[in-house]
Design a protein around this motif. Sequence first.
Motif, short mmCIF file in Angstrom:
data_model
loop_
_atom_site.label_atom_id
_atom_site.label_comp_id
_atom_site.label_asym_id
_atom_site.label_seq_id
_atom_site.Cartn_x
_atom_site.Cartn_y
_atom_site.Cartn_z
N SER A 196 0.82 -1.21 0.00
CA SER A 196 0.00 0.00 0.00
C SER A 196 0.85 1.26 0.00
O SER A 196 0.44 2.29 -0.54
CB SER A 196 -0.92 -0.01 1.22
N TYR A 197 2.05 1.18 0.59
CA TYR A 197 2.92 2.36 0.59
C TYR A 197 3.30 2.75 -0.83
O TYR A 197 3.20 3.91 -1.22
CB TYR A 197 4.17 2.08 1.42
N ALA A 198 3.76 1.78 -1.63
CA ALA A 198 4.18 2.08 -3.00
C ALA A 198 3.00 2.59 -3.82
O ALA A 198 3.13 3.54 -4.61
CB ALA A 198 4.78 0.84 -3.65
N GLN A 199 1.83 1.99 -3.64
CA GLN A 199 0.66 2.40 -4.42
C GLN A 199 0.25 3.83 -4.09
O GLN A 199 0.06 4.66 -4.99
CB GLN A 199 -0.50 1.44 -4.12
N HIS A 200 0.15 4.15 -2.82
CA HIS A 200 -0.31 5.48 -2.44
C HIS A 200 0.80 6.51 -2.59
O HIS A 200 0.51 7.69 -2.85
CB HIS A 200 -0.83 5.46 -1.01
N TYR A 201 2.04 6.11 -2.42
CA TYR A 201 3.13 7.06 -2.67
C TYR A 201 3.16 7.46 -4.14
O TYR A 201 3.41 8.64 -4.47
CB TYR A 201 4.45 6.44 -2.25
N ASP A 202 2.90 6.53 -5.02
CA ASP A 202 2.84 6.86 -6.44
C ASP A 202 1.68 7.82 -6.72
O ASP A 202 1.78 8.71 -7.57
CB ASP A 202 2.68 5.57 -7.25
N GLU A 203 0.60 7.66 -5.99
CA GLU A 203 -0.53 8.59 -6.15
C GLU A 203 -0.18 9.98 -5.64
O GLU A 203 -0.58 10.99 -6.21
CB GLU A 203 -1.75 8.04 -5.41
N VAL A 204 0.60 10.04 -4.57
CA VAL A 204 1.07 11.34 -4.07
C VAL A 204 1.95 12.02 -5.11
O VAL A 204 1.84 13.24 -5.36
CB VAL A 204 1.84 11.15 -2.74
N ILE A 205 2.82 11.25 -5.75
CA ILE A 205 3.67 11.82 -6.80
C ILE A 205 2.81 12.32 -7.96
O ILE A 205 3.10 13.35 -8.57
CB ILE A 205 4.68 10.76 -7.27
N GLY A 206 1.74 11.60 -8.28
CA GLY A 206 0.84 12.04 -9.34
C GLY A 206 0.18 13.37 -9.02
O GLY A 206 -0.01 14.22 -9.91
N ILE A 207 -0.19 13.58 -7.76
CA ILE A 207 -0.77 14.87 -7.36
C ILE A 207 0.24 15.99 -7.57
O ILE A 207 -0.09 17.07 -8.08
CB ILE A 207 -1.25 14.80 -5.90
N HIS A 208 1.49 15.75 -7.19
CA HIS A 208 2.52 16.77 -7.38
C HIS A 208 2.78 17.00 -8.87
O HIS A 208 3.10 18.13 -9.28
CB HIS A 208 3.80 16.36 -6.67
N ASP A 209 2.65 15.96 -9.67
CA ASP A 209 2.83 16.14 -11.11
C ASP A 209 1.74 17.04 -11.69
O ASP A 209 2.00 17.88 -12.55
CB ASP A 209 2.83 14.78 -11.80
N ARG A 210 0.52 16.90 -11.19
CA ARG A 210 -0.55 17.78 -11.64
C ARG A 210 -0.33 19.22 -11.17
O ARG A 210 -0.64 20.18 -11.89
CB ARG A 210 -1.91 17.26 -11.14
N LEU A 211 0.23 19.37 -9.98
CA LEU A 211 0.59 20.71 -9.52
C LEU A 211 1.63 21.35 -10.44
O LEU A 211 1.57 22.54 -10.74
CB LEU A 211 1.13 20.65 -8.08
N ALA A 212 2.59 20.54 -10.89
CA ALA A 212 3.60 21.05 -11.81
C ALA A 212 2.98 21.45 -13.14
O ALA A 212 3.36 22.47 -13.74
CB ALA A 212 4.70 19.99 -12.02
N ASP A 213 2.00 20.67 -13.63
CA ASP A 213 1.31 21.04 -14.87
C ASP A 213 0.59 22.38 -14.73
O ASP A 213 0.61 23.20 -15.66
CB ASP A 213 0.32 19.94 -15.26
N ASN A 214 -0.04 22.58 -13.58
CA ASN A 214 -0.69 23.88 -13.36
C ASN A 214 0.32 25.01 -13.37
O ASN A 214 0.06 26.09 -13.91
CB ASN A 214 -1.44 23.86 -12.02
N GLY A 215 1.48 24.78 -12.78
CA GLY A 215 2.51 25.81 -12.78
C GLY A 215 3.03 26.11 -14.17
O GLY A 215 3.29 27.26 -14.52
N VAL A 216 3.19 25.07 -15.00
CA VAL A 216 3.66 25.29 -16.37
C VAL A 216 2.64 26.11 -17.15
O VAL A 216 3.00 27.05 -17.88
CB VAL A 216 3.91 23.93 -17.05
N GLN A 217 1.35 25.77 -17.01
CA GLN A 217 0.31 26.52 -17.72
C GLN A 217 0.27 27.97 -17.25
O GLN A 217 0.11 28.90 -18.06
CB GLN A 217 -1.04 25.84 -17.49
#
Length: 664
Positions: A102-123
């Motif tokens: 569960s750690y790897a699964q949810h940690y990957d989801e946390v990274i995905g949230i930060h990736d979406r934050l980065a997309d917002n910053g790029v836009q």
Amino acid sequence: MDNQESLDRSSLDIGRHVPVTGGHESYNPNVDYVGAGTLQQQVPNTAENESFGVVDAVLQSDEFAAFLKKRSTLEEEHAQGLKKLCKGSHEFSRRPDNRQGSYAQHYDEVIGIHDRLADNGVQFGLSIHQMHEDLHDLAANIERGRKQWKQTGLSAEKRVQDSEALMEKAKAKYDSLAEDYDRARTGDKQSGRVFGLKGPKSAVQHEEDVHRKMQAADADYASKVQTAQSQRQELVSTQRPQAVKAILDLINECDAGLTLQLQKYASFNEKLLLGNGLCVSPLKGHNNDRSPRSLRDVVFQIDNTQDLNSYIRSFSAKAGQRSADIKYQPHSSLGPSNHPIPADPRSQFDIGNPPNPPGTFPITPFSENAQFSETTPNQRSEPDPFPVQNPGDQAYHRSPHQQTFPPSGGAVGPLQLPQPQLSSALYSQPPTSAAVVNPELTHHELPPLRPVFGVSLEDLLNRDGSAIPLVVYQCLQAVDLFGLDVEGIYRLSGSTMHISKLRAIFESGMPLLPQRGEQHLNKDCIDPSQVDFRNPESFFHDVNSVAGLLKQFFRDLPDPLLTHQHFQNFIEAARIDDDVTRRDSLHAIVNSLPDPNYATLRAVTLHLHRVQEHSAANRMNAGNLAICFGPTLMGTGSNIADNGWQVKVIETILHNTYQIFDDD
């Protein structure tokens, strides 16, 4: 009047020479014509002020465009760095040797949230960069329009000045001929003849000739006056209003464009913050199962217990078969026996039911005066917290539930059964001369006899009579002797087991090792005041564990060494930029500490100063030591941002050790 000099002084002025007239003037030779200089003083500088307004608007637009460009660069760098970090973390989490479940699964989801934050910053960065380009183009267009209308106005001004110059020249010629005519008309007519190109002229002929020239000059002067008046009238009624209107239009256009970009900037900021907020904590819809989860929900879904169980079960295939139960099997050569000793070793301590006859299993007693505590078969004597050990018999070094018997077969001497519980009063021995701690024996299950950790410095002073606690003194002494050249001292963690054992030494004492020639182990505990860390055997030759014990003591204090009362004062002093003022402020606060806190802080600071003097070997300078001891000596405040100032406090004290404390 020098009109060209006036033009040079006002390069942004569209025109100043405005005549106040309602139409064409009739020429009157007896009335002096009003010159351009007088009219120039009567005209307001409206166009010039408007031109300066354009310049101000363009400057404001350029400044905000530069701000947008810098902000877009920062946002793009931050977003690209965050995306790079997310990519690296995602690849690391996918490695097979990394933690899964569960750690790897949810940690990957946390990274995905930060990736979406980065997309917002790029836009957001791209949007404000486009705003910068639009505003820069607008300012450039406004500046070109201003220069164009400036040139148009200057051209009109130049034409008016040229016509006025020709008018002044014609007037001067007319005035000169008028004076000649006046002299010829009123002069002496009998004086003689005037010689001309075609011969001598009479006075009458000369007067007529001058009068004819004066009339021609008069007509030319009147024509020049009408031309100048018409050009001035056109400047006032047509050209200047057009220039002023055009400049006002440029100012309004620039202001409107700047306001529009400011509104777009505010809207984009709101969109960025709202988008990031929805990424971190999205709104819950009607179907909560399908709606994205918030960052908090994702983190709380990590199940460490399940991950650990899954990890352990993954090695079930590699585990060997369970071995058979261990039991005692006597050899047939030792005598006939049809009743083997039960597997439960607790029955061996039952004195009420002796095993076999004495001839079968000889028992070696401790002493002929040994007294056994009588118990019934259903009673169980309490185990001694310090079990008696027989040197050389390693089979009985464990607790009663972990005892094993030597294997049967071969040349084996008489088997000695475990001895019964003995009274410590009957078999106590005099204390040895050297207090050497047995590193193999601890009793963590007992409450501390003399608590040291978690006790305030004032209570330790009242109880022990020492301003510096014994554990602090011993730890500083051990590090001074054996740890000054150890790389990473106070940064590297010691053994948790060793730290726990050392803590038990100071709080409850430890059994002594048996001296050479002794048959039994003394069960008495040593006095913690007899512990001497000058002998590395006393701390298992592990100086890093001593350093960890010292930091644990300060962390466990109910009130930190620098006290909660003075915490905010230390933080405010650390914020001072001037080094001398900051040092003096910290010195004053240190002097106000309670006596045991001051004495302990002085000993620790002088010791850490000695540690940093060996930084070439241990790699622990004042900054590194401050990072290790900042929260340890000051505790944790309510604001996490104060952690950096805690480090600044300790670093300043270490840099000014001998200015704050005396070295004696």
